[in-house]
Motif scaffolding. Structure first.
Motif, PDB file in Angstrom:
ATOM      1  N   SER A   9     -30.220-178.718 -65.121  1.00  0.00           N
ATOM      2  CA  SER A   9     -29.779-180.113 -65.158  1.00  0.00           C
ATOM      3  C   SER A   9     -28.468-180.343 -65.909  1.00  0.00           C
ATOM      4  CB  SER A   9     -30.876-180.983 -65.775  1.00  0.00           C
ATOM      5  OG  SER A   9     -31.108-180.594 -67.116  1.00  0.00           O
ATOM      6  N   THR A  10     -27.826-179.301 -66.384  1.00  0.00           N
ATOM      7  CA  THR A  10     -26.577-179.449 -67.117  1.00  0.00           C
ATOM      8  C   THR A  10     -25.406-179.317 -66.148  1.00  0.00           C
ATOM      9  OG1 THR A  10     -27.590-178.477 -69.086  1.00  0.00           O
ATOM     10  CG2 THR A  10     -25.176-178.540 -69.019  1.00  0.00           C
ATOM     11  N   LEU A  11     -24.610-180.369 -66.050  1.00  0.00           N
ATOM     12  CA  LEU A  11     -23.439-180.369 -65.166  1.00  0.00           C
ATOM     13  C   LEU A  11     -22.325-179.560 -65.825  1.00  0.00           C
ATOM     14  CD1 LEU A  11     -22.051-181.478 -62.580  1.00  0.00           C
ATOM     15  CD2 LEU A  11     -21.300-183.420 -63.977  1.00  0.00           C
ATOM     16  N   VAL A  12     -22.038-178.384 -65.285  1.00  0.00           N
ATOM     17  CA  VAL A  12     -21.040-177.505 -65.899  1.00  0.00           C
ATOM     18  C   VAL A  12     -19.741-177.413 -65.100  1.00  0.00           C
ATOM     19  CG1 VAL A  12     -22.707-176.118 -67.204  1.00  0.00           C
ATOM     20  CG2 VAL A  12     -22.098-175.441 -64.853  1.00  0.00           C
ATOM     21  N   TYR A  13     -19.759-177.908 -63.850  1.00  0.00           N
ATOM     22  CA  TYR A  13     -18.558-177.827 -63.014  1.00  0.00           C
ATOM     23  C   TYR A  13     -18.680-178.845 -61.887  1.00  0.00           C
ATOM     24  CZ  TYR A  13     -15.086-176.066 -59.734  1.00  0.00           C
ATOM     25  OH  TYR A  13     -14.019-175.959 -58.881  1.00  0.00           O
ATOM     26  N   TYR A  14     -17.540-179.456 -61.544  1.00  0.00           N
ATOM     27  CA  TYR A  14     -17.490-180.259 -60.320  1.00  0.00           C
ATOM     28  C   TYR A  14     -16.061-180.348 -59.837  1.00  0.00           C
ATOM     29  CZ  TYR A  14     -15.923-184.316 -63.067  1.00  0.00           C
ATOM     30  OH  TYR A  14     -15.218-185.167 -63.888  1.00  0.00           O
ATOM     31  N   GLU A  15     -15.926-180.593 -58.562  1.00  0.00           N
ATOM     32  CA  GLU A  15     -14.619-180.801 -57.966  1.00  0.00           C
ATOM     33  C   GLU A  15     -14.733-181.939 -56.959  1.00  0.00           C
ATOM     34  OE1 GLU A  15     -14.205-176.664 -56.680  1.00  0.00           O
ATOM     35  OE2 GLU A  15     -14.448-177.308 -54.608  1.00  0.00           O
ATOM     36  N   VAL A  16     -13.621-182.626 -56.742  1.00  0.00           N
ATOM     37  CA  VAL A  16     -13.588-183.818 -55.901  1.00  0.00           C
ATOM     38  C   VAL A  16     -12.921-183.497 -54.570  1.00  0.00           C
ATOM     39  CG1 VAL A  16     -12.794-186.210 -55.767  1.00  0.00           C
ATOM     40  CG2 VAL A  16     -13.356-185.211 -57.997  1.00  0.00           C
ATOM     41  N   HIS A  17     -13.499-184.040 -53.496  1.00  0.00           N
ATOM     42  CA  HIS A  17     -12.943-183.889 -52.147  1.00  0.00           C
ATOM     43  C   HIS A  17     -12.875-185.256 -51.491  1.00  0.00           C
ATOM     44  CE1 HIS A  17     -13.192-179.477 -52.114  1.00  0.00           C
ATOM     45  NE2 HIS A  17     -14.227-179.676 -52.899  1.00  0.00           N
ATOM     46  N   GLU A  18     -11.892-185.443 -50.636  1.00  0.00           N
ATOM     47  CA  GLU A  18     -11.727-186.719 -49.948  1.00  0.00           C
ATOM     48  C   GLU A  18     -12.515-186.792 -48.649  1.00  0.00           C
ATOM     49  OE1 GLU A  18      -7.642-187.801 -49.520  1.00  0.00           O
ATOM     50  OE2 GLU A  18      -7.223-187.509 -51.642  1.00  0.00           O
ATOM     51  N   GLU A  19     -12.850-185.655 -48.075  1.00  0.00           N
ATOM     52  CA  GLU A  19     -13.580-185.611 -46.804  1.00  0.00           C
ATOM     53  C   GLU A  19     -14.906-184.879 -46.995  1.00  0.00           C
ATOM     54  OE1 GLU A  19     -12.483-187.064 -44.042  1.00  0.00           O
ATOM     55  OE2 GLU A  19     -10.564-187.645 -44.920  1.00  0.00           O
ATOM     56  N   ILE A  20     -15.956-185.421 -46.409  1.00  0.00           N
ATOM     57  CA  ILE A  20     -17.270-184.790 -46.543  1.00  0.00           C
ATOM     58  C   ILE A  20     -17.277-183.396 -45.939  1.00  0.00           C
ATOM     59  CG2 ILE A  20     -18.209-185.862 -44.433  1.00  0.00           C
ATOM     60  CD1 ILE A  20     -20.130-184.964 -47.681  1.00  0.00           C
ATOM     61  N   GLU A  21     -16.546-183.209 -44.849  1.00  0.00           N
ATOM     62  CA  GLU A  21     -16.508-181.886 -44.217  1.00  0.00           C
ATOM     63  C   GLU A  21     -15.926-180.841 -45.165  1.00  0.00           C
ATOM     64  OE1 GLU A  21     -15.158-184.656 -42.793  1.00  0.00           O
ATOM     65  OE2 GLU A  21     -16.628-185.060 -41.226  1.00  0.00           O
ATOM     66  N   GLN A  22     -14.869-181.232 -45.894  1.00  0.00           N
ATOM     67  CA  GLN A  22     -14.261-180.330 -46.888  1.00  0.00           C
ATOM     68  C   GLN A  22     -15.285-179.960 -47.948  1.00  0.00           C
ATOM     69  OE1 GLN A  22     -11.223-182.909 -48.513  1.00  0.00           O
ATOM     70  NE2 GLN A  22      -9.592-181.577 -47.758  1.00  0.00           N
ATOM     71  N   ALA A  23     -15.983-180.967 -48.441  1.00  0.00           N
ATOM     72  CA  ALA A  23     -16.945-180.752 -49.521  1.00  0.00           C
ATOM     73  C   ALA A  23     -18.083-179.832 -49.066  1.00  0.00           C
ATOM     74  CB  ALA A  23     -17.493-182.087 -50.011  1.00  0.00           C
ATOM     75  N   ILE A  24     -18.587-180.061 -47.879  1.00  0.00           N
ATOM     76  CA  ILE A  24     -19.682-179.223 -47.365  1.00  0.00           C
ATOM     77  C   ILE A  24     -19.216-177.792 -47.155  1.00  0.00           C
ATOM     78  CG2 ILE A  24     -21.185-178.830 -45.372  1.00  0.00           C
ATOM     79  CD1 ILE A  24     -21.384-181.929 -45.164  1.00  0.00           C
ATOM     80  N   ARG A  25     -18.017-177.638 -46.605  1.00  0.00           N
ATOM     81  CA  ARG A  25     -17.458-176.297 -46.407  1.00  0.00           C
ATOM     82  C   ARG A  25     -17.319-175.566 -47.746  1.00  0.00           C
ATOM     83  NH1 ARG A  25     -14.187-178.054 -42.712  1.00  0.00           N
ATOM     84  NH2 ARG A  25     -12.465-178.498 -44.094  1.00  0.00           N
ATOM     85  N   ARG A  26     -16.824-176.277 -48.750  1.00  0.00           N
ATOM     86  CA  ARG A  26     -16.631-175.683 -50.077  1.00  0.00           C
ATOM     87  C   ARG A  26     -17.969-175.330 -50.730  1.00  0.00           C
ATOM     88  NH1 ARG A  26     -13.749-172.602 -53.511  1.00  0.00           N
ATOM     89  NH2 ARG A  26     -13.505-173.580 -55.533  1.00  0.00           N
ATOM     90  N   GLU A  27     -18.955-176.219 -50.600  1.00  0.00           N
ATOM     91  CA  GLU A  27     -20.279-175.938 -51.150  1.00  0.00           C
ATOM     92  C   GLU A  27     -20.842-174.657 -50.542  1.00  0.00           C
ATOM     93  OE1 GLU A  27     -24.776-177.842 -51.203  1.00  0.00           O
ATOM     94  OE2 GLU A  27     -23.457-178.090 -49.476  1.00  0.00           O
TER      95      GLU A  27
END
Length: 98
Positions: A50-68
């Motif tokens: 439950s500890t948030l240690v990293y995040y990054e922001v994306h403008e498009e959901i497709e980008q975010a899903i691909r990166r995940e």
């Protein structure tokens, strides 16, 4: 009218060097809150991740899903290196979101 949305790829940890979980969301605060309450995912509840240690922001959901998906395929050492490049002590970043 087009509403601007951001999408987030995030990594949660159980502790420094502990179990990792990679996820994607359009509501980082809400999603991490759910994980903290044990409602985010069965895996995170079971392993107390439950500890948030990293995040990054994306403008498009497709980008975010691909990166995940990309990060999920990585070796653990690569994920750890990425976390430690921006958060060497694995501090909980959740408080910075508020």
């Amino acid at each position: 009218m087009h509403l601007y949305r951001q999408f987030y790829v995030y990594i949660l940890a159980s502790k420094l060097g502990g179990t990792l979980y990679v996820g994607v969301t359009n509501d980082l605060m809400g999603r991490v809150s759910l994980h903290r309450e044990g409602l985010g995912a069965a895996f995170t509840a079971k392993h107390k991740v439950s500890t948030l240690v990293y995040y990054e922001v994306h403008e498009e959901i497709e980008q975010a899903i691909r990166r995940e998906k990309q990060i999920k395929r990585w070796k653990r050492a690569w994920k750890v290196r990425m976390i430690e490049e921006c958060n060497p002590n694995w501090d909980d970043l959740f408080s910075r979101l508020v």
